[in-house]
Scaffold this motif. Structure first.
Motif, mmCIF file in Angstrom:
data_model
loop_
_atom_site.group_PDB
_atom_site.id
_atom_site.type_symbol
_atom_site.label_atom_id
_atom_site.label_comp_id
_atom_site.label_asym_id
_atom_site.label_seq_id
_atom_site.Cartn_x
_atom_site.Cartn_y
_atom_site.Cartn_z
ATOM 1 N N LEU A 1 8.682 16.522 6.680
ATOM 2 C CA LEU A 1 9.954 16.106 6.079
ATOM 3 C C LEU A 1 9.732 15.209 4.867
ATOM 4 C CD1 LEU A 1 12.117 15.389 9.247
ATOM 5 C CD2 LEU A 1 12.379 17.275 7.626
ATOM 6 N N ALA A 2 8.778 14.281 5.001
ATOM 7 C CA ALA A 2 8.488 13.389 3.881
ATOM 8 C C ALA A 2 8.002 14.176 2.680
ATOM 9 C CB ALA A 2 7.448 12.349 4.298
ATOM 10 N N GLY A 3 7.166 15.191 2.936
ATOM 11 C CA GLY A 3 6.666 16.012 1.847
ATOM 12 C C GLY A 3 7.772 16.818 1.176
ATOM 13 N N LEU A 4 8.655 17.405 1.983
ATOM 14 C CA LEU A 4 9.741 18.209 1.437
ATOM 15 C C LEU A 4 10.719 17.357 0.633
ATOM 16 C CD1 LEU A 4 10.501 20.545 4.476
ATOM 17 C CD2 LEU A 4 9.469 21.209 2.289
ATOM 18 N N LEU A 5 10.986 16.170 1.113
ATOM 19 C CA LEU A 5 11.950 15.292 0.450
ATOM 20 C C LEU A 5 11.306 14.403 -0.609
ATOM 21 C CD1 LEU A 5 13.960 14.182 3.609
ATOM 22 C CD2 LEU A 5 14.631 15.884 1.904
ATOM 23 N N LYS A 6 10.003 14.544 -0.771
ATOM 24 C CA LYS A 6 9.236 13.734 -1.729
ATOM 25 C C LYS A 6 9.413 12.239 -1.461
ATOM 26 C CE LYS A 6 9.262 17.171 -5.443
ATOM 27 N NZ LYS A 6 9.581 17.441 -6.850
ATOM 28 N N ILE A 7 9.385 11.883 -0.188
ATOM 29 C CA ILE A 7 9.509 10.482 0.200
ATOM 30 C C ILE A 7 8.149 9.815 0.131
ATOM 31 C CG2 ILE A 7 9.998 8.924 2.139
ATOM 32 C CD1 ILE A 7 12.177 10.873 2.988
ATOM 33 N N LYS A 8 8.090 8.654 -0.499
ATOM 34 C CA LYS A 8 6.864 7.885 -0.602
ATOM 35 C C LYS A 8 7.002 6.615 0.247
ATOM 36 C CE LYS A 8 4.577 10.456 -3.496
ATOM 37 N NZ LYS A 8 3.298 11.085 -3.081
ATOM 38 N N PRO A 9 6.315 6.557 1.376
ATOM 39 C CA PRO A 9 6.375 5.324 2.168
ATOM 40 C C PRO A 9 5.541 4.226 1.516
ATOM 41 C CG PRO A 9 4.866 6.883 3.180
ATOM 42 C CD PRO A 9 5.480 7.584 2.008
ATOM 43 N N ILE A 10 6.072 3.011 1.525
ATOM 44 C CA ILE A 10 5.340 1.845 1.038
ATOM 45 C C ILE A 10 5.091 0.932 2.233
ATOM 46 C CG2 ILE A 10 5.322 -0.116 -0.548
ATOM 47 C CD1 ILE A 10 7.446 1.380 -2.209
ATOM 48 N N LEU A 11 3.833 0.563 2.436
ATOM 49 C CA LEU A 11 3.450 -0.278 3.553
ATOM 50 C C LEU A 11 3.194 -1.699 3.074
ATOM 51 C CD1 LEU A 11 0.955 2.217 5.245
ATOM 52 C CD2 LEU A 11 3.427 2.041 5.576
ATOM 53 N N LYS A 12 3.370 -2.649 3.972
ATOM 54 C CA LYS A 12 3.216 -4.060 3.618
ATOM 55 C C LYS A 12 2.290 -4.742 4.616
ATOM 56 C CE LYS A 12 6.501 -6.852 4.900
ATOM 57 N NZ LYS A 12 7.774 -7.605 5.028
ATOM 58 N N ILE A 13 1.456 -5.661 4.103
ATOM 59 C CA ILE A 13 0.638 -6.519 4.958
ATOM 60 C C ILE A 13 0.751 -7.943 4.410
ATOM 61 C CG2 ILE A 13 -1.619 -6.854 6.058
ATOM 62 C CD1 ILE A 13 -2.426 -4.087 5.003
ATOM 63 N N VAL B 1 0.849 -1.195 0.000
ATOM 64 C CA VAL B 1 0.000 0.000 0.000
ATOM 65 C C VAL B 1 0.880 1.238 0.000
ATOM 66 C CG1 VAL B 1 -1.765 1.292 1.251
ATOM 67 C CG2 VAL B 1 -1.805 -1.207 1.274
ATOM 68 N N MET B 2 0.550 2.185 -0.886
ATOM 69 C CA MET B 2 1.288 3.447 -0.947
ATOM 70 C C MET B 2 0.327 4.607 -0.667
ATOM 71 S SD MET B 2 3.809 4.941 -3.917
ATOM 72 C CE MET B 2 2.562 4.733 -5.201
ATOM 73 N N PRO B 3 0.298 5.099 0.572
ATOM 74 C CA PRO B 3 -0.581 6.232 0.888
ATOM 75 C C PRO B 3 -0.130 7.461 0.121
ATOM 76 C CG PRO B 3 0.246 5.167 2.882
ATOM 77 C CD PRO B 3 1.051 4.636 1.734
ATOM 78 N N GLY B 4 -1.095 8.215 -0.379
ATOM 79 C CA GLY B 4 -0.747 9.433 -1.095
ATOM 80 C C GLY B 4 -0.959 10.683 -0.278
ATOM 81 N N ASP B 5 -1.781 10.588 0.762
ATOM 82 C CA ASP B 5 -2.164 11.756 1.552
ATOM 83 C C ASP B 5 -1.493 11.686 2.923
ATOM 84 O OD1 ASP B 5 -3.329 13.879 2.788
ATOM 85 O OD2 ASP B 5 -5.401 13.218 2.533
ATOM 86 N N LEU B 6 -0.269 12.207 3.022
ATOM 87 C CA LEU B 6 0.442 12.178 4.294
ATOM 88 C C LEU B 6 -0.231 13.075 5.330
ATOM 89 C CD1 LEU B 6 4.162 12.209 3.093
ATOM 90 C CD2 LEU B 6 2.741 10.252 3.726
ATOM 91 N N ASP B 7 -0.910 14.129 4.875
ATOM 92 C CA ASP B 7 -1.618 14.999 5.816
ATOM 93 C C ASP B 7 -2.727 14.232 6.533
ATOM 94 O OD1 ASP B 7 -0.082 17.235 5.343
ATOM 95 O OD2 ASP B 7 -1.380 17.981 3.736
ATOM 96 N N HIS B 8 -3.382 13.325 5.801
ATOM 97 C CA HIS B 8 -4.441 12.529 6.422
ATOM 98 C C HIS B 8 -3.859 11.615 7.500
ATOM 99 C CE1 HIS B 8 -8.399 10.553 6.519
ATOM 100 N NE2 HIS B 8 -7.705 9.462 6.812
ATOM 101 N N LEU B 9 -2.730 10.984 7.202
ATOM 102 C CA LEU B 9 -2.079 10.135 8.197
ATOM 103 C C LEU B 9 -1.658 10.960 9.411
ATOM 104 C CD1 LEU B 9 0.153 7.900 5.894
ATOM 105 C CD2 LEU B 9 -1.851 7.172 7.172
ATOM 106 N N LYS B 10 -1.242 12.191 9.170
ATOM 107 C CA LYS B 10 -0.850 13.080 10.268
ATOM 108 C C LYS B 10 -2.054 13.421 11.135
ATOM 109 C CE LYS B 10 -0.123 17.415 9.350
ATOM 110 N NZ LYS B 10 0.495 18.654 8.816
ATOM 111 N N ARG B 11 -3.187 13.768 10.498
ATOM 112 C CA ARG B 11 -4.394 14.097 11.259
ATOM 113 C C ARG B 11 -4.875 12.909 12.067
ATOM 114 N NH1 ARG B 11 -5.694 16.704 6.400
ATOM 115 N NH2 ARG B 11 -6.999 14.968 5.751
ATOM 116 N N GLY B 12 -4.698 11.702 11.526
ATOM 117 C CA GLY B 12 -5.152 10.504 12.226
ATOM 118 C C GLY B 12 -4.195 10.029 13.300
#
Length: 283
Positions: A180-192, A159-170
């Protein structure tokens, strides 16, 4: 042995549609954090409505189905002459729903068979439908369990979340990390998957969207995904991104019919919109 097949709406299908297939589907709950309000997934709302609420920045979370509803459903199963329940719910690493179903079944004297496939969504839907089909074809229960467990053990969800602000609010990402992730254009990839016991784990952190997609595609290659696998691309109100991911996958897996589907609301509520996921699992 008369077996009832049970799942829940984390499979991405409504209870009404599953009922047509003779499968019981229990609705999970969408809970509004700042309001005294809950909705039954796929009963009181739809994926499109949930996406709209996310974009309106409504704070939501998810919960197991109401206990009274669970008890009623299993009581009805018993009254209809079933003595066994075969259940593939949202995986135990993401929710405690499994325990609620198990206790409800056992409390009224139903044998409870559960297979943890370590994920949810399309793979969950496929597995419960396959188990039901095999049962109707007269396959022995131990063989059904072994087949479904093999799918669960070898499946992969990225899973690749696109809305880091939403994760921050949650509260799932600190404001500093999101900035920092936004400034560096880092895309976190999650695994299940089985390796993390069905819990959400960080798989990788990649610079730029295209590189993140390439990394997910490469992981399927590394896992030796072949023509015996099914591949799905899920998205939360981000069809163009999903089409791009599908096209990249199609280049590497030309023999597959790669389907695009909605990301189930019990996941998108937490990840936000603009999220894309890949599921690969054995047929």
């Amino acid at each position: 042995m008369k077996v009832a097949f049970v799942t829940d709406t984390s499979c991405g299908v409504s209870p009404a549609e599953m009922k047509k297939k003779d499968i019981i589907c229990i609705p999970l709950q969408i809970v509004f954090v700042d309001q005294d309000k809950t909705l039954l997934d796929f009963v009181d709302t739809s994926n499109a409505e949930i996406y709209k609420l996310i974009r309106e920045e409504q704070r939501m979370t998810t919960s197991i189905p109401p206990l009274g509803l669970i008890e009623k459903i299993f009581d009805d199963i018993k009254k209809q002459g079933y003595d066994t329940v075969f259940c593939i719910p949202i995986n135990a690493g993401l929710s405690s729903a499994y325990n609620a179903y198990r206790l409800a079944a056992e409390n009224i004297g139903l044998k409870f068979i559960h297979v943890d496939i370590y994920t949810t969504a399309c793979m969950q839907k496929y597995c419960i439908e396959l188990a039901h089909k095999m049962y109707n074809e007269g396959v022995a229960m131990e063989d059904i369990i072994a087949k479904i467990q093999d799918i669960g053990d070898t499946g992969l969800t990225l899973v690749m979340p696109g809305d880091l602000d939403h994760l921050k609010r949650g509260g799932r990402l600190t404001p500093l990390a999101a900035t920092l992730a936004g400034l560096l254009k880092i895309k976190p990839i999650l695994k299940i998957d089985k390796s993390c016991l069905g819990k959400i784990d960080v798989f990788d952190k990649v610079r730029t969207y295209n590189k993140a997609v390439d990394r997910m595609v490469q992981e399927l290659i590394n896992r030796k995904v072949d023509d015996n696998y099914m591949i799905y691309v899920a998205n939360s109100d981000s069809l163009k991104q999903a089409e791009y991911v599908r096209d990249r996958l199609q280049e590497q897996f030309p023999n597959h019919e790669i389907e695009i589907c909605d990301l189930v609301s019990v996941i998108s509520v937490h990840t936000g919109c603009e999220c894309v996921g890949i599921q690969a699992f054995k047929k």
